[in-house]
Design an enzyme around this catalytic site. Structure first.
Site, mmCIF file in Angstrom:
data_model
loop_
_atom_site.group_PDB
_atom_site.id
_atom_site.type_symbol
_atom_site.label_atom_id
_atom_site.label_comp_id
_atom_site.label_asym_id
_atom_site.label_seq_id
_atom_site.Cartn_x
_atom_site.Cartn_y
_atom_site.Cartn_z
ATOM 1 N N ASP A 166 36.201 31.095 26.911
ATOM 2 C CA ASP A 166 36.810 32.084 27.791
ATOM 3 C C ASP A 166 36.163 32.126 29.180
ATOM 4 O O ASP A 166 35.590 33.133 29.578
ATOM 5 C CB ASP A 166 36.718 33.461 27.094
ATOM 6 C CG ASP A 166 37.307 34.587 27.915
ATOM 7 O OD1 ASP A 166 38.167 34.315 28.774
ATOM 8 O OD2 ASP A 166 36.894 35.745 27.709
ATOM 9 N N ASN A 400 26.717 29.615 21.732
ATOM 10 C CA ASN A 400 27.447 30.875 21.636
ATOM 11 C C ASN A 400 28.615 30.791 20.667
ATOM 12 O O ASN A 400 29.470 29.898 20.784
ATOM 13 C CB ASN A 400 27.981 31.251 23.022
ATOM 14 C CG ASN A 400 28.691 32.603 23.037
ATOM 15 O OD1 ASN A 400 28.048 33.635 22.841
ATOM 16 N ND2 ASN A 400 30.001 32.600 23.239
ATOM 17 N N GLU A 401 28.635 31.713 19.744
ATOM 18 C CA GLU A 401 29.766 31.965 18.852
ATOM 19 C C GLU A 401 30.312 30.731 18.135
ATOM 20 O O GLU A 401 31.514 30.464 18.172
ATOM 21 C CB GLU A 401 30.895 32.672 19.619
ATOM 22 C CG GLU A 401 30.479 34.043 20.113
ATOM 23 C CD GLU A 401 31.669 34.912 20.497
ATOM 24 O OE1 GLU A 401 32.780 34.392 20.664
ATOM 25 O OE2 GLU A 401 31.465 36.129 20.628
ATOM 26 N N ASN A 456 27.525 39.178 18.840
ATOM 27 C CA ASN A 456 28.552 39.651 19.768
ATOM 28 C C ASN A 456 29.581 40.430 18.951
ATOM 29 O O ASN A 456 30.136 39.884 17.998
ATOM 30 C CB ASN A 456 29.272 38.470 20.436
ATOM 31 C CG ASN A 456 28.346 37.646 21.318
ATOM 32 O OD1 ASN A 456 27.215 38.045 21.587
ATOM 33 N ND2 ASN A 456 28.830 36.493 21.768
ATOM 34 N N TYR A 458 32.969 43.261 18.983
ATOM 35 C CA TYR A 458 34.021 43.922 19.771
ATOM 36 C C TYR A 458 34.786 44.942 18.950
ATOM 37 O O TYR A 458 35.989 45.085 19.125
ATOM 38 C CB TYR A 458 34.945 42.856 20.389
ATOM 39 C CG TYR A 458 34.248 42.112 21.518
ATOM 40 C CD1 TYR A 458 34.279 42.605 22.809
ATOM 41 C CD2 TYR A 458 33.528 40.952 21.275
ATOM 42 C CE1 TYR A 458 33.610 41.958 23.847
ATOM 43 C CE2 TYR A 458 32.855 40.294 22.298
ATOM 44 C CZ TYR A 458 32.904 40.805 23.581
ATOM 45 O OH TYR A 458 32.246 40.164 24.606
ATOM 46 N N TYR A 462 38.740 44.116 20.259
ATOM 47 C CA TYR A 462 39.582 43.127 19.575
ATOM 48 C C TYR A 462 39.874 43.539 18.131
ATOM 49 O O TYR A 462 40.879 43.144 17.564
ATOM 50 C CB TYR A 462 38.918 41.740 19.573
ATOM 51 C CG TYR A 462 38.815 41.133 20.957
ATOM 52 C CD1 TYR A 462 39.954 40.885 21.709
ATOM 53 C CD2 TYR A 462 37.583 40.811 21.499
ATOM 54 C CE1 TYR A 462 39.855 40.334 22.989
ATOM 55 C CE2 TYR A 462 37.476 40.257 22.763
ATOM 56 C CZ TYR A 462 38.616 40.026 23.505
ATOM 57 O OH TYR A 462 38.523 39.484 24.761
ATOM 58 N N GLU A 493 26.680 40.874 23.016
ATOM 59 C CA GLU A 493 27.935 41.111 23.739
ATOM 60 C C GLU A 493 28.637 42.278 23.070
ATOM 61 O O GLU A 493 28.711 42.334 21.847
ATOM 62 C CB GLU A 493 28.896 39.907 23.656
ATOM 63 C CG GLU A 493 28.612 38.800 24.614
ATOM 64 C CD GLU A 493 29.695 37.702 24.590
ATOM 65 O OE1 GLU A 493 30.883 38.017 24.379
ATOM 66 O OE2 GLU A 493 29.312 36.536 24.771
ATOM 67 N N TRP A 538 29.026 43.159 27.734
ATOM 68 C CA TRP A 538 29.769 42.047 28.301
ATOM 69 C C TRP A 538 30.743 42.613 29.302
ATOM 70 O O TRP A 538 31.550 43.423 28.924
ATOM 71 C CB TRP A 538 30.513 41.298 27.179
ATOM 72 C CG TRP A 538 31.140 40.020 27.632
ATOM 73 C CD1 TRP A 538 32.481 39.759 27.808
ATOM 74 C CD2 TRP A 538 30.462 38.794 27.945
ATOM 75 N NE1 TRP A 538 32.668 38.465 28.220
ATOM 76 C CE2 TRP A 538 31.445 37.855 28.313
ATOM 77 C CE3 TRP A 538 29.108 38.415 27.981
ATOM 78 C CZ2 TRP A 538 31.124 36.543 28.698
ATOM 79 C CZ3 TRP A 538 28.800 37.118 28.352
ATOM 80 C CH2 TRP A 538 29.809 36.211 28.696
ATOM 81 N N LYS A 557 35.976 42.601 31.739
ATOM 82 C CA LYS A 557 34.956 43.389 31.042
ATOM 83 C C LYS A 557 33.735 43.650 31.925
ATOM 84 O O LYS A 557 32.733 44.170 31.452
ATOM 85 C CB LYS A 557 34.547 42.692 29.739
ATOM 86 C CG LYS A 557 35.695 42.669 28.727
ATOM 87 C CD LYS A 557 35.280 42.249 27.355
ATOM 88 C CE LYS A 557 36.488 42.103 26.453
ATOM 89 N NZ LYS A 557 37.367 40.960 26.826
HETATM 90 C C1 BDP Z 1 33.227 36.607 23.374
HETATM 91 C C2 BDP Z 1 32.777 35.369 24.132
HETATM 92 C C3 BDP Z 1 32.898 35.528 25.634
HETATM 93 C C4 BDP Z 1 34.238 36.145 25.982
HETATM 94 C C5 BDP Z 1 34.333 37.491 25.318
HETATM 95 C C6 BDP Z 1 35.658 38.210 25.645
HETATM 96 O O1 BDP Z 1 31.452 35.023 23.808
HETATM 97 O O2 BDP Z 1 32.758 34.270 26.248
HETATM 98 O O3 BDP Z 1 34.461 36.229 27.358
HETATM 99 O O4 BDP Z 1 34.300 37.293 23.929
HETATM 100 O O5 BDP Z 1 36.634 37.953 24.947
HETATM 101 O O6 BDP Z 1 33.726 36.273 22.147
HETATM 102 O O7 BDP Z 1 35.707 38.959 26.598
#
Ligand code: BDP
Length: 581
Positions: A166, A400-401, A456, A458, A462, A493, A538, A557
């Site tokens: 992303d 990352n991820e 990370n 969300y 999400y 994040e 983030w 974000k």
């Molecule tokens: C995370 C990723 C990051 C994305 C973020 C997002 O590590 O690179 O920009 O989500 O979706 O999963 O904002």
């Protein structure tokens, strides 16, 4: 690898400025600025979506007065792969878009014009790091699998340059190009390891040199120019009486200089005396628990793209101070070296990340069968060689991820060998992590084996979108799991998009009010646990990414907009970070 230094015996010639440029399918040359990504410098759509080779060209001259010196052509980074030709001869091919490489041009005739041509490949695929998406499937949104017309469209998209990550695939000569000189007998490399013994500092050093042999001197010089320790050996251990340690902001990040002289050569390296270690639930810096406060970042700005902009870097550091932040992660690739120099000077701690992002196909494919392990390891070695002496760098992030859920054993084997390699290669033996994505953490065998657990998450964005009460309990339930793992954890994040200037009385998604409420909600859960070693919202600022149905003019974000205007969340975080430790 030493950063090019200009001093009384070494010269640096900058090759930054206007070059000539063409896309490989064009005959005519146009002008371009270096260093900067090529994508935003022109007006045609092609410059944004281009997939393939581009060429950069300029002439250069090494002045007569440098005759007899070693001459090294240095690229701080070319994204992603590069071929360097001088006067029509291929001098070097380099793989990887975020680390420096050098070409020895010592034999070059002085005083005459030479042609430098750099062929740059911006293509990403399953064998580059970061990973490109070869299937044509959109990274954002659903591509309705099974619908014949959509499947047909996807097959036509295969081979285009779609990221499996992303951020916008900004490419080109993103960082500075220089020729630097050294005498023929020269200082090749330096490794420093520091420790603290009561009121004194201990500096263990190892200097490699090349050449005829001759007088050598290693001196440690204080900020007041006084020599506090010295030795005539290439390798050794020195004591600094009454040391002044390098401390994270807002405390003093004191810098010493290692002044090395060898035959006719001189190199001066700034360093700090500090320690980093893990103890129980804490990351200790100079023996004291350190709480990481600071957002993940990107190298991103409207015109330069991912091109280095030291003015912007400096402004960002000042904004980090304004936020009362003390650290950030170089998500999702190593940054320009000048950023680490600023952080050394300003006491900002850095989690230094490899460009290993996108090793995740949601279970559709096993990313560990792609055969990227050796390449990944070589990037790790290059990163450590570049950044090993920076006091600001306190942890390595291997990537990352990645997918740690669907192929848990393969994931463990892949990441664990990198984890061991990082510990083996880093003279300072810093803590090592890998940043885990939102997945079924109960299946993940890898994340819990890292020195620091970085996750990370969300919840409320999400997942469980918009419902912050339920999101809070989901995060709490997960943290109960990690509490039992018994390691320091950083929420590396968490965030919500906020369109700058979008407000709503009832805080709903995409408003600035929601972003604040989201961060408050997640922080209220973090505050319940003592094994949390840091919070990294983030993102620092809004940034450009691949267009898609989930991205209105980029990823929003940021605590700041892309032009660094604070959103409401920036004021909230600033207040919180005044006191949270
Ligand atoms: C995370 C990723 C990051 C994305 C973020 C997002 O590590 O690179 O920009 O989500 O979706 O999963 O904002």
């Amino acid at each position: 690898m030493l950063y090019p230094e200009e001093n009384k015996v070494r010269t640096v010639l900058s090759l930054d400025g206007i070059w000539e440029f063409r896309f490989a399918d064009e005959d005519t040359w146009r002008q371009i600025y270096v260093p900067a990504s090529f994508n935003n410098q022109f007006t045609e759509p092609k410059a944004r979506s281009y997939c393939g080779i581009v060429e950069y060209r300029r002439s250069f001259v090494v002045p007569f007065c440098l005759k007899g010196q070693r001459c090294i052509l240095r690229f701080d980074s070319v994204t992603h792969n590069a071929e360097v030709h001088v006067d029509g001869n291929l001098m070097k091919s380099h793989r990887g878009g975020f680390l420096p490489f050098e070409v020895d041009v010592s034999g070059i005739e002085c005083g005459v014009n030479h042609v430098l041509l750099v062929r740059v490949d911006n293509r990403i695929n399953n064998h580059t790091l970061p990973i490109g998406n070869e299937t044509g499937t959109a990274f954002f949104g659903s591509d309705n699998p099974g619908i014949p017309s959509v499947e047909h469209g996807k097959s036509r998209l295969q081979g285009s340059n779609l990221p499996n990550f992303d951020f916008f695939n900004y490419a080109g000569i993103n960082r500075s190009v220089r020729i630097y000189t050294t005498p023929q007998s020269f200082i090749e490399d330096v490794s420093l390891v520091t420790s603290i013994d009561g009121d004194d500092g201990i500096v263990k050093y190892d200097v490699s040199t090349s050449g005829c042999g001759g007088p050598f001197l290693f001196e440690v010089v204080g900020e007041d120019c006084s020599i506090v320790a010295s030795s005539k050996n290439h390798k050794g251990c020195l004591r600094i009486k009454g040391v002044r340690t390098w401390n994270p902001w807002p405390w003093e990040p004191y810098l010493y200089t290692a002044r090395i002289t060898y035959c006719d050569d001189l190199y001066e390296l700034r360093f700090g005396v500090r320690t980093v270690e893990i103890s129980g639930h804490s990351v200790l810096v100079n023996g004291r628990p350190f709480y990481f406060k600071g957002p993940g970042k990107h190298e991103d700005s409207p015109i330069r793209g991912r091109g280095v902009d030291q003015c912007l870097s400096l402004k960002d550091i000042n904004l980090l101070h304004w936020l009362n932040a003390n650290s950030f992660r170089t998500s999702h690739y190593p940054y320009d070296e000048t950023m680490y120099q600023l952080c050394d000077r300003e006491g900002i701690l850095v989690v230094d990340e490899l460009p290993a992002v996108g090793l995740n196909f949601g279970g559709a494919k096993n990313p560990y069968k792609l055969g990227n392990g050796e390449y990944h390891r070589s990037l790790l070695e290059e990163l450590i060689a570049r950044d090993k002496n920076h006091p600001c760098v306190v942890m390595w992030s291997l990537g990352n991820e990645p997918d740690t859920e669907h192929f848990p054993e393969d994931a463990y084997d892949y990441w664990h060998s990198l984890y061991l390699a990082a510990h083996e290669k880093d003279p300072q033996n810093r803590p090592v992590t890998m940043v885990c994505c939102q997945n079924d953490y109960t299946k993940d065998l890898t994340t819990k084996t890292m020195d620091v657990v970085c996750i990370n998450r969300y919840y409320g964005w999400y997942n469980l979108a918009g419902n912050l009460e339920i999101a809070k309990s989901a995060l709490e339930e997960e943290l109960e799991f990690w509490r039992r793992v018994d390691k320091p954890l950083i929420l590396s994040e968490y965030g919500a998009d906020a369109i700058p200037g979008m407000h709503s009385i009832v805080p709903e998604m995409f408003s600035e009010e929601f972003q604040v409420e989201y961060l408050k909600a997640m922080n209220s859960i973090l505050d319940k646990y003592d094994f949390i070693a840091g919070e990294q919202p983030w993102n620092f600022a809004d940034f450009d990414t691949q267009q898609g149905p989930m991205r209105a003019g980029g990823n929003h974000k940021g605590l700041f907009s892309r032009d660094r205007t604070p959103k409401m969340a920036a004021y909230y975080v600033r207040e919180r970070w005044k006191t949270v430790m």
